[in-house]
Design a protein around this motif. Structure first.
Motif, PDB file in Angstrom:
ATOM      1  N   THR A  69      10.956  66.096  30.330  1.00  0.00           N
ATOM      2  CA  THR A  69      10.798  67.452  31.307  1.00  0.00           C
ATOM      3  C   THR A  69      11.731  68.297  31.151  1.00  0.00           C
TER       4      THR A  69
ATOM      5  N   ASN B  63      13.441  71.357  37.764  1.00  0.00           N
ATOM      6  CA  ASN B  63      14.553  71.287  36.579  1.00  0.00           C
ATOM      7  C   ASN B  63      15.571  72.104  37.000  1.00  0.00           C
TER       8      ASN B  63
ATOM      9  N   SER C 103       8.337  71.714  35.787  1.00  0.00           N
ATOM     10  CA  SER C 103       7.409  70.725  35.132  1.00  0.00           C
ATOM     11  C   SER C 103       6.208  70.584  35.676  1.00  0.00           C
TER      12      SER C 103
END
Length: 876
Positions: free
Chosen positions: A233, A253, A260
């Motif tokens: 990720t 994130n 992602s």
């Protein structure tokens, strides 16, 4: 003589002369009299005529329901007949006939006919199914094939049947057809409810410590998690969600401010990066969620104090900003929840001690602040959820607080529930409800517990469940109930584990069911469900024949375990094939050859099982390569080299299957490094060194595949270990020590991968054990004994990891010199590669007792010096 008629409105009515007294009839012989009147009253005689003449009977006319006029006359006692009253036809009101001394009262009715509304039910196994009609008539549907609402519906009015609550125990999802219409002079029986069982399928866990999201399948009968690999990720993922269809997954994130995005394989649960991902968010995105319609995604940006809104492409899953996004929130938004109807969104603002509430435009995804927003909370609200009925919202935060609110169904405004806040454990971090909406669960990060509460369905107030709180691992950052309502999982962020619980559907109490190792700093999870459970089906088996320089290929009958040879065009690619391993997808297989000291790659035809050699002569290994293993993400492959005591490492091209040497490879191991195993989560690799009688342990870099020795490595075993196996939970490792005739048993430290021998280790076997494998159900281990040509079973304690002899599973004979054993991914069959026997022995496995039964036709011919086995299965 006279007949008296009282008139209020002018409607022409024909009087039937045959029903009048004789004196009147004489007048009617010569004329028909038109009398203007709303309703013709029933007329009696005037009372002076005491003969036998009949009274006048008049037919009722249609009217608007006004009262009929009163008849006149004071009828004397006599034998005169009674006049009959006229009857009014249907109108919008009720009209009464006029009364007379010689006649009865006329009647009229304006009430329409009413009919029942019901239908049929198919497949209902659970309890708690509630239906509504026209948003008001609620019906609890139990066992049976039909249903009928208690309240009837007038002819001409509409009906609208809907599902208010889905059934539980077992969890099911029900759908409706022919649910709406208009009642037309008949009972309604067309609505049809069809119910199917719900099964949890996959769990997705974000690991903030190594920038990955792990994939687990969920066992339908036990709820046990089984690792299925991982993907990379962005930096520091802290939240994950699935769209309602389960086709797309989104990860927030936090450090790099991105989202992602992945498409989800509906069968295998595998994740593939969506083109264009990652997508930009604001500063510090943490929570991410998707509307029930699956049309929009929302991300709260804690660093920017904003809410980003995206439209989801229904074909690709890609994200595009909604007009007007981002929207302002309070300070430091930490969580977001959307009501089940997709009308409102709620965001907790940790630094503002408030909830921002928004209405959602169902067409555009645009957001508008709810009147009265923001709504005050306790100190530092960190998480929020909305119950399935959309009546209540719950937040967790502060030192011990769980706050409860009622939701205004029209405006979305929040009102604190009486008695709120309710007391949880120390520093509650997450809050969720079960799918039935009966219970609330809160993870307490500083007391290592999950608090459980029952929901009052009327007020929303919470009452602690008996036995609450329930113990977890260290620092549970998230707790979620699976979509079927049977299992709860607590993500233990500080010790890299996931605690598994069963959920009592009646009381809400949690029962501990297991513990599974996670990757680094697991933080949050999301789960998918379906109408069928995850099932592994064995398809192909490949047996390496070292001295024949061949590979025998078989199809596996998934019911009987019988092997049937595949007609293979490849006879011999090189001298001395020593081992074989396949990628988790079954797309590629890898074989090290000791003759040329090379690693060859093959593609596998998923329909036939046929192998095709890739890349010509393969890639170099170290001298005398003895074993090969593919890492669970399918991106790296490792080969053990006996002569140099080393491990060669390669990156696998996901398209072509070609391996490329990793920088720094080969990596040092021990004397006569012989076999290796990789933990199910893909964090650690372990190599048994036959000449040194120990295990070399490594951590695996998830980005590069580089191996780094673990502190304390190597770890001592018994003499001459030739095989190593790791249990499905990733918490225990076992080595088969041939010369010592023992099994060394280790606990794996989930933080650093180090090994420590558990109580009872080493286990004396009294035979030359050579190969060991664990059953995917985590309950048994199987060991080949080359001196007695047998396969032995051992019970595996899932709490302590200790192996004990299984009295219910006595050893079974194999053919001569069983060099290795493999268990198919379904856990239904065991296969041994018999070197001197030049064949493969096959057994069915009892999932409860571990007992082995030879498969009909076993053993199956292979080649000279059959040495190793690989099995490919499909996931459904």
């Amino acid at each position: 003589m006279r007949a008296t008629f009282q008139v209020t409105r002018r409607y022409p009515v024909i009087v039937n002369s045959n029903s009048a007294p004789s004196t009147i009839r004489a007048l009617f012989r010569h004329a028909i009299i038109l009398v203007p009147i709303l309703f013709l009253c029933g007329c009696g005689g005037d009372g002076s005529n005491t003969g036998a003449g009949p009274g006048v009977s008049g037919p009722g006319s249609s009217g608007s329901g006004d009262a009929g006029s009163a008849g006149s006359g004071s009828g004397n006692t006599g034998s005169g007949s009674t006049g009959s009253g006229g009857s009014g036809s249907s109108g919008s009101g009720s009209g009464s006939g006029g009364s007379g001394s010689g006649g009865s009262s006329g009647s009229g009715s304006g009430t329409p006919n009413a009919y029942s509304v019901g239908g049929t039910v198919v497949g209902l196994n659970g309890s708690g199914l509630l239906l509504t009609n026209n948003d008001g008539d609620v019906l609890s549907v139990g066992a049976g094939t039909t249903f009928t609402f208690p309240t009837t519906v007038n002819s001409g009015d509409s009906y609208q049947v809907a599902i208010l609550e889905q059934p539980t125990n077992p969890a099911q999802t029900c759908s409706l057809t022919a649910a709406t219409g208009v009642v037309t002079n008949a009972n309604i029986t067309a609505p049809a409810v069809t119910c199917v069982n719900l099964y949890p399928r996959f769990a997705y866990v974000v690991n903030s410590g190594d920038n990955t999201v792990s994939i687990y399948s969920i066992a339908p009968t036990t709820g046990r998690l089984r690792s299925r690999g991982y993907v990379m990720t962005g930096a520091s993922p802290t939240a994950v969600t699935l769209d309602p269809s389960g086709r797309f997954a989104y990860v927030a994130n936090t450090v790099d401010g991105t989202i992602s995005a992945f498409s989800v394989d509906p069968n295998a649960g595998a994740l593939s990066v969506i083109p264009g991902a990652p997508f930009a968010a604001g500063s510090g995105p943490s929570p991410v969620t998707v509307t029930p319609s699956g049309l929009f995604a929302y991300v709260a940006n804690s660093g920017a104090s904003t809410l980003s809104a995206y439209k989801i492409d229904q074909t690709t899953g890609s994200l595009s900003p909604v007009g007007g996004s981002p929207y302002p929130t309070g300070a430091s938004p930490t969580s977001i929840a959307i009501d089940p109807l997709g009308r409102f969104a709620y965001v907790t603002n940790a630094a503002a001690n408030a909830i921002s509430a928004y209405s959602i435009n169902s067409t555009t995804g645009a957001m508008t602040a709810v009147p009265g927003s923001p709504f005050a909370t306790g100190v530092s609200p960190l998480a929020i959820t909305v119950d399935p009925s959309a009546k209540f919202a719950y937040t967790a935060g502060g030192l011990h607080d769980v706050s409860a609110y009622t939701i205004d169904p029209t405006s979305g405004a929040l009102t604190p529930v009486k008695g709120s806040p309710f007391v949880a454990g120390t520093n509650p971090q997450s809050v969720t409800t079960d799918p039935s909406g009966h219970f609330v669960y809160v993870s307490n990060i500083n007391s290592n517990t999950v608090s459980a509460f029952a929901i009052d369905p009327t007020s929303g107030a919470l009452t602690a469940v008996s036995g609450s709180p329930f113990q977890t691992g260290a620092a549970p950052s998230s707790a979620r109930v699976d979509p079927s309502g049977q299992y709860l999982y607590a993500v233990d962020s500080s010790d890299n584990t996931i605690t598994e619980f069963t959920v009592n559907p009646t009381t809400g109490a949690l029962g501990p069911s297991g513990l599974v190792a996670s990757r680094q700093n697991a933080f949050a999870l999301a789960m998918s469900y379906g109408t069928s459970p995850v099932v592994d089906t064995p398809k192909y088996l490949y047996a390496v024949n070292k001295n024949a320089a061949t590979i025998s290929d078989f199809t596996i009958d998934p019911v009987s375990g019988v092997l049937s040879p595949i007609v293979e065009t490849i006879t011999a690619d090189a001298a001395g094939p020593s081992s074989i391993a396949a990628t988790p997808s079954g797309k590629f297989a890898f074989v090290p050859y000791t003759g040329p000291n090379m690693l060859y790659s093959y593609s596998i035809d998923p329909k036939t099982g046929l192998r095709t050699l890739l890349g010509g002569g393969g890639v170099p290994t170290g001298p005398n390569p003895s074993a090969v293993a593919v890492e669970p993400s399918g991106r790296f492959v490792y080969v053990v080299n006996i002569a140099t005591g080393s491990v060669s490492a390669y990156v696998i091209n996901p398209t072509t299957g070609a391996p490329t040497a990793i920088s720094g490879s080969p990596f040092s191991a021990g004397i006569q490094a012989y076999a290796l195993a990789i933990d199910p989560a893909g964090k650690f690799a372990y190599v048994v060194n036959e000449g040194a009688s120990n295990v070399s342990a490594y951590s695996i870099n998830p980005l590069t595949g580089v191996l780094t020795p673990i502190a304390g490595s190597p770890f001592a075993t018994g003499a001459a270990p030739n095989s190593i196996a790791i249990d499905p939970s990733g918490r225990f490792a076992y080595t088969a020590n041939t010369t010592a005739q023992t099994i060394s048993m280790f606990e794996i430290n989930s933080l650093d991968g180090s090994l420590s021998q558990i109580s009872g280790s080493p286990l004396a076997v009294g035979a030359a054990v050579y190969s060991i494998a664990t059953n995917p159900n985590g309950l048994f281990a199987y060991v080949t004994r080359v001196d007695s040509n047998t396969l032995a079973a051992y019970s595996l304690d899932s709490t302590t990891g200790e192996l004990t002899v299984s009295a219910a599973a006595p050893p079974r004979a194999t053919d001569s010199t069983p060099m290795s054993v493999a268990i198919d991914p379904s856990g239904s069959f065991a296969y041994t590669a018999n070197s001197v026997g030049e064949d493969v022995s096959a057994f069915t496995l009892n999932s409860t007792t571990g007992a082995m039964t030879p498969v009909g036709g076993s053993p199956f011919n292979a080649g000279v010096a059959t040495q190793a086995i690989a099995i490919i299965a499909t996931i459904q």
